[in-house]
Design a protein around this motif. Sequence first.
Motif, short mmCIF file in Angstrom:
data_model
loop_
_atom_site.label_atom_id
_atom_site.label_comp_id
_atom_site.label_asym_id
_atom_site.label_seq_id
_atom_site.Cartn_x
_atom_site.Cartn_y
_atom_site.Cartn_z
N ARG A 19 -38.42 16.48 26.88
CA ARG A 19 -38.29 17.90 26.51
C ARG A 19 -38.80 18.79 27.62
O ARG A 19 -39.91 18.59 28.11
N VAL A 23 -35.35 22.75 25.74
CA VAL A 23 -34.12 22.05 26.11
C VAL A 23 -34.50 20.62 26.49
O VAL A 23 -35.64 20.37 26.87
N ASP A 38 -28.32 15.77 32.00
CA ASP A 38 -28.86 17.14 31.95
C ASP A 38 -30.24 17.19 32.62
O ASP A 38 -30.84 16.15 32.93
N ASP A 73 -29.75 26.33 31.67
CA ASP A 73 -30.84 25.58 31.04
C ASP A 73 -30.59 24.07 31.07
O ASP A 73 -31.45 23.30 30.63
N HIS A 74 -29.44 23.65 31.58
CA HIS A 74 -29.14 22.21 31.67
C HIS A 74 -29.06 21.71 33.11
O HIS A 74 -29.11 20.51 33.34
N ASP A 184 -24.77 20.57 24.13
CA ASP A 184 -24.78 21.73 23.24
C ASP A 184 -23.61 21.71 22.26
O ASP A 184 -23.42 22.69 21.52
N HIS A 190 -32.68 25.06 17.12
CA HIS A 190 -32.68 26.05 18.21
C HIS A 190 -33.58 27.19 17.77
O HIS A 190 -33.60 27.54 16.59
N GLY A 230 -28.90 18.39 23.08
CA GLY A 230 -29.43 19.22 24.16
C GLY A 230 -30.59 20.10 23.70
O GLY A 230 -31.43 20.50 24.50
N HIS A 231 -30.61 20.42 22.40
CA HIS A 231 -31.70 21.22 21.82
C HIS A 231 -32.08 20.60 20.48
O HIS A 231 -31.20 20.27 19.68
#
Length: 248
Positions: A19, A23, A38, A73-74, A184, A190, A230-231
């Motif tokens: 983490r 993200v 990612d 953010d990735h 995502d 989120h 992804g989240h």
Amino acid sequence: MTRTTPPVHEAAAGVFFARGTDVNWILLREGRDLTLIDSGWPGDADALLASVRALGHRPEDVRAVLLTHAHIDHMGGAVHLHQRYRTPVFLHQAELAQTGGGHKQQATAADIAPHLWKPSALAWSLRIVRAGALGPHRVPPALPLPATGALDLPGRPVPVPCHGHTSGHTAYFLPAIGAVATGDALVTAHPLSRTRGPQLLPKLFSHDPAATASSLDALAALDAGLVLPGHGSPWHGPVADAVAAARE
Ligand SMILES: [Zn+2]
């Protein structure tokens, strides 16, 4: 401050879930080699390197970075890995077209501002600004993913196109493990969402919400019992059930 969540944990044999700033990224291990899926915000680069070292590896062991899509953010850590270690970075062809001069299919500060009346959302926005949300939005030089089949990389990931969140969004299926990194396309939490568990991201983040919903079919068809989003947190259960929950 002590962290209650370990920065990286083994979600399945040889599959490590880490983490960053709201993200996630994933490391696949095979012998001395790693694949990274990612890479967090630009400000997560140190945490990314720490997660590699926490496994007893060096950054040079990362054979490639696979990006689910070209949102800042990735792909922040990928910029650093490519610059410092020449690590190759892969993206879907349709995503590469979007990356010139920053991603055109990304929510802007103006899109997000109306949602910041909630204290938790405001706290999130301050965290991501610190992590690099306002830029510069640097893009790593990326190579196109091969059209089909498993990649010759640690973990043998299979790209699964699931466009909608962005035009070239791609999940990565791990057949030997029965897991899928959904980026995502399918998340489990989120900061701007009131619910937990499998869900779609709030619509403001999605380039094409209708396509995002229909592309879930590609994920539901996979023989996977572990969702690595992804989240949010990893989710155990048939991915078809996760898709059904997200569609409710
Ligand atoms: Zn995104």
